[in-house]
Motif scaffolding. Sequence first.
Motif, PDB file in Angstrom:
ATOM      1  N   VAL A   3     -12.201 -15.690 -21.830  1.00  0.00           N
ATOM      2  CA  VAL A   3     -11.549 -14.952 -22.910  1.00  0.00           C
ATOM      3  C   VAL A   3     -12.593 -14.567 -23.960  1.00  0.00           C
ATOM      4  N   ARG A   4     -12.552 -13.336 -24.384  1.00  0.00           N
ATOM      5  CA  ARG A   4     -13.498 -12.837 -25.371  1.00  0.00           C
ATOM      6  C   ARG A   4     -12.991 -13.096 -26.785  1.00  0.00           C
ATOM      7  N   PRO A   5     -13.903 -13.350 -27.732  1.00  0.00           N
ATOM      8  CA  PRO A   5     -13.495 -13.567 -29.125  1.00  0.00           C
ATOM      9  C   PRO A   5     -12.661 -12.394 -29.672  1.00  0.00           C
ATOM     10  N   ALA A   6     -13.003 -11.175 -29.276  1.00  0.00           N
ATOM     11  CA  ALA A   6     -12.272 -10.002 -29.777  1.00  0.00           C
ATOM     12  C   ALA A   6     -10.820 -10.023 -29.299  1.00  0.00           C
ATOM     13  N   GLU A   7     -10.603 -10.536 -28.091  1.00  0.00           N
ATOM     14  CA  GLU A   7      -9.247 -10.606 -27.569  1.00  0.00           C
ATOM     15  C   GLU A   7      -8.427 -11.648 -28.315  1.00  0.00           C
ATOM     16  N   VAL A   8      -9.048 -12.768 -28.632  1.00  0.00           N
ATOM     17  CA  VAL A   8      -8.356 -13.799 -29.408  1.00  0.00           C
ATOM     18  C   VAL A   8      -8.048 -13.272 -30.809  1.00  0.00           C
ATOM     19  N   ALA A   9      -9.000 -12.543 -31.392  1.00  0.00           N
ATOM     20  CA  ALA A   9      -8.792 -11.994 -32.730  1.00  0.00           C
ATOM     21  C   ALA A   9      -7.658 -10.968 -32.730  1.00  0.00           C
ATOM     22  N   THR A  10      -7.587 -10.156 -31.677  1.00  0.00           N
ATOM     23  CA  THR A  10      -6.512  -9.159 -31.579  1.00  0.00           C
ATOM     24  C   THR A  10      -5.167  -9.840 -31.431  1.00  0.00           C
ATOM     25  N   LEU A  11      -5.118 -10.903 -30.612  1.00  0.00           N
ATOM     26  CA  LEU A  11      -3.865 -11.647 -30.456  1.00  0.00           C
ATOM     27  C   LEU A  11      -3.467 -12.297 -31.775  1.00  0.00           C
ATOM     28  N   PHE A  25       8.349 -16.815 -25.972  1.00  0.00           N
ATOM     29  CA  PHE A  25       7.306 -16.556 -24.987  1.00  0.00           C
ATOM     30  C   PHE A  25       7.271 -15.102 -24.523  1.00  0.00           C
ATOM     31  N   ASP A  26       8.425 -14.488 -24.337  1.00  0.00           N
ATOM     32  CA  ASP A  26       8.436 -13.095 -23.870  1.00  0.00           C
ATOM     33  C   ASP A  26       7.650 -12.197 -24.807  1.00  0.00           C
ATOM     34  N   THR A  27       7.848 -12.403 -26.124  1.00  0.00           N
ATOM     35  CA  THR A  27       7.093 -11.623 -27.108  1.00  0.00           C
ATOM     36  C   THR A  27       5.623 -11.981 -27.064  1.00  0.00           C
ATOM     37  N   LEU A  28       5.342 -13.261 -26.939  1.00  0.00           N
ATOM     38  CA  LEU A  28       3.956 -13.734 -26.882  1.00  0.00           C
ATOM     39  C   LEU A  28       3.224 -13.114 -25.692  1.00  0.00           C
ATOM     40  N   TRP A  29       3.894 -13.076 -24.562  1.00  0.00           N
ATOM     41  CA  TRP A  29       3.283 -12.516 -23.347  1.00  0.00           C
ATOM     42  C   TRP A  29       3.009 -11.015 -23.515  1.00  0.00           C
ATOM     43  N   ARG A  30       3.940 -10.318 -24.158  1.00  0.00           N
ATOM     44  CA  ARG A  30       3.727  -8.890 -24.406  1.00  0.00           C
ATOM     45  C   ARG A  30       2.545  -8.660 -25.333  1.00  0.00           C
ATOM     46  N   LEU A  31       2.452  -9.472 -26.394  1.00  0.00           N
ATOM     47  CA  LEU A  31       1.337  -9.332 -27.329  1.00  0.00           C
ATOM     48  C   LEU A  31       0.008  -9.623 -26.644  1.00  0.00           C
ATOM     49  N   TRP A  32       0.030 -10.596 -25.717  1.00  0.00           N
ATOM     50  CA  TRP A  32      -1.205 -10.930 -25.006  1.00  0.00           C
ATOM     51  C   TRP A  32      -1.620  -9.793 -24.064  1.00  0.00           C
ATOM     52  N   ASN A  33      -0.684  -9.172 -23.393  1.00  0.00           N
ATOM     53  CA  ASN A  33      -0.994  -8.041 -22.520  1.00  0.00           C
ATOM     54  C   ASN A  33      -1.606  -6.891 -23.303  1.00  0.00           C
ATOM     55  N   PRO A  37      -5.662  -6.324 -22.115  1.00  0.00           N
ATOM     56  CA  PRO A  37      -5.107  -5.608 -20.963  1.00  0.00           C
ATOM     57  C   PRO A  37      -5.906  -5.811 -19.675  1.00  0.00           C
ATOM     58  N   ARG A  38      -7.179  -6.230 -19.782  1.00  0.00           N
ATOM     59  CA  ARG A  38      -7.977  -6.416 -18.562  1.00  0.00           C
ATOM     60  C   ARG A  38      -7.475  -7.570 -17.709  1.00  0.00           C
ATOM     61  N   PHE A  39      -6.656  -8.464 -18.312  1.00  0.00           N
ATOM     62  CA  PHE A  39      -6.114  -9.588 -17.540  1.00  0.00           C
ATOM     63  C   PHE A  39      -4.802  -9.248 -16.832  1.00  0.00           C
ATOM     64  N   THR A  40      -4.215  -8.086 -17.163  1.00  0.00           N
ATOM     65  CA  THR A  40      -2.915  -7.734 -16.587  1.00  0.00           C
ATOM     66  C   THR A  40      -2.996  -7.705 -15.063  1.00  0.00           C
ATOM     67  N   GLY A  41      -2.147  -8.498 -14.432  1.00  0.00           N
ATOM     68  CA  GLY A  41      -2.140  -8.573 -12.973  1.00  0.00           C
ATOM     69  C   GLY A  41      -3.181  -9.492 -12.388  1.00  0.00           C
ATOM     70  N   ASP A  42      -4.028 -10.054 -13.236  1.00  0.00           N
ATOM     71  CA  ASP A  42      -5.082 -10.951 -12.731  1.00  0.00           C
ATOM     72  C   ASP A  42      -4.511 -12.351 -12.518  1.00  0.00           C
ATOM     73  N   PRO A  43      -4.888 -13.054 -11.463  1.00  0.00           N
ATOM     74  CA  PRO A  43      -4.396 -14.418 -11.234  1.00  0.00           C
ATOM     75  C   PRO A  43      -4.705 -15.369 -12.394  1.00  0.00           C
ATOM     76  N   GLY A  44      -5.721 -15.038 -13.163  1.00  0.00           N
ATOM     77  CA  GLY A  44      -6.101 -15.915 -14.275  1.00  0.00           C
ATOM     78  C   GLY A  44      -5.479 -15.537 -15.594  1.00  0.00           C
ATOM     79  N   GLN A  45      -4.477 -14.655 -15.555  1.00  0.00           N
ATOM     80  CA  GLN A  45      -3.871 -14.171 -16.795  1.00  0.00           C
ATOM     81  C   GLN A  45      -3.234 -15.294 -17.601  1.00  0.00           C
ATOM     82  N   ALA A  46      -2.475 -16.186 -16.941  1.00  0.00           N
ATOM     83  CA  ALA A  46      -1.816 -17.287 -17.642  1.00  0.00           C
ATOM     84  C   ALA A  46      -2.845 -18.255 -18.211  1.00  0.00           C
ATOM     85  N   ALA A  47      -3.903 -18.555 -17.423  1.00  0.00           N
ATOM     86  CA  ALA A  47      -4.942 -19.475 -17.901  1.00  0.00           C
ATOM     87  C   ALA A  47      -5.661 -18.892 -19.107  1.00  0.00           C
ATOM     88  N   ALA A  48      -5.866 -17.579 -19.102  1.00  0.00           N
ATOM     89  CA  ALA A  48      -6.545 -16.945 -20.229  1.00  0.00           C
ATOM     90  C   ALA A  48      -5.690 -17.032 -21.488  1.00  0.00           C
TER      91      ALA A  48
END
Length: 350
Positions: A3-11, A25-33, A37-48
């Motif tokens: 996970v990149r610092p910029a992605e954490v800052a955006t979240l 969680f539904d809102t949280l997941w949308r905000l994370w996507n 967005p590079r994690f969308t569909g990636d197997p590591g999306q939840a871990a990220a």
Amino acid sequence: MTVRPAEVATLRAAILGTNSVKIEFDTLWRLWNQAAPRFTGDPGQAAALHEALLELSGAAVIELPKQAWDKSTVPALPRHVLVPSARRLGSERPWVTFPWCRRLGWVSSLPVLSPALFADLVKINDWLGRNDAEKLPLVPVRYRSAEIFAREKRLDELERTTLFGPERLSLAMLACTRLAPPAPAAVVGSGPDVLIVENSDTYWVAVQELRGSACHDIGAVIWGSGKTFPAQAPSLATDVAGQGPLRGVAWYWGDYDPAGTFTAVAAARSTDAVDVRPAAGLWAAMAGLAVQEAGTVDWTNAVGREWLGRELWDRLSYVRAAGGRIAQELVPLGLVAAWAGEPDERTPAH
């Protein structure tokens, strides 16, 4: 992927931007996507997301729940998070920190809310907490309003505010429905059709005339109550004078003036369940009668030509040209029974 610092800052910015104390969680997941967005569909999306949430928790941006975790994912993810800074903002905005039930969670994100509306929403929240609306039978809206607020018209008022709408309040959420007001009616025969008249004196005349004649197939006379009939028309699909749903045609007759024709057209458009047609013979009986109130009636933008029939509309053109009107009380009494006894003459020519 890390996970990149910029992605954490955006979240972080997105979470704080909700101004919500509790984020599901539904809102949280949308905000994370949106934040990564590079994690969308990636197997590591939840871990990220898990990694980003731990970082925000460590920075005291969010509070993770102690027990509300979804263990169907690896790693487990929280069913919600809390935002302490939003709780502090709530000192002057009590709805922000109020523990709303799931279906009212959107209230905490409202930028403004009056004390009166906040109090109303608390009452709705309490009602939802005591009842499973999906298992309750539907009741008329004012019964539910009286139950929730001890004010039978409060839901009428709230329905006109922005609290009602998509993803907000609805009558269905409160297990209630709006019923059309009943139309006053009197049985005059056993036929399937009904005659609706605009004015009350004409109603009584029609009832008397048709009860005194057996040569018609009109089952009931209905008082359209002036301009209120468009709201009442749908009720005919439920009951007419205690005889059950309308079985035939609803023949409408009113004053020949802009209000009268507007009411007729509006009633015809108000519901697909009731066939509202012009009682052409009775409207035609107005043609040739003396104009009332000449020079005082504005027919600009008047409606009714197509509904009433172009031929009949043209026959009554002298009334419009004179800027006047004709009341249905000018039509001789006996013509109501005569019209009812000639079913083939009811439909207007177009």
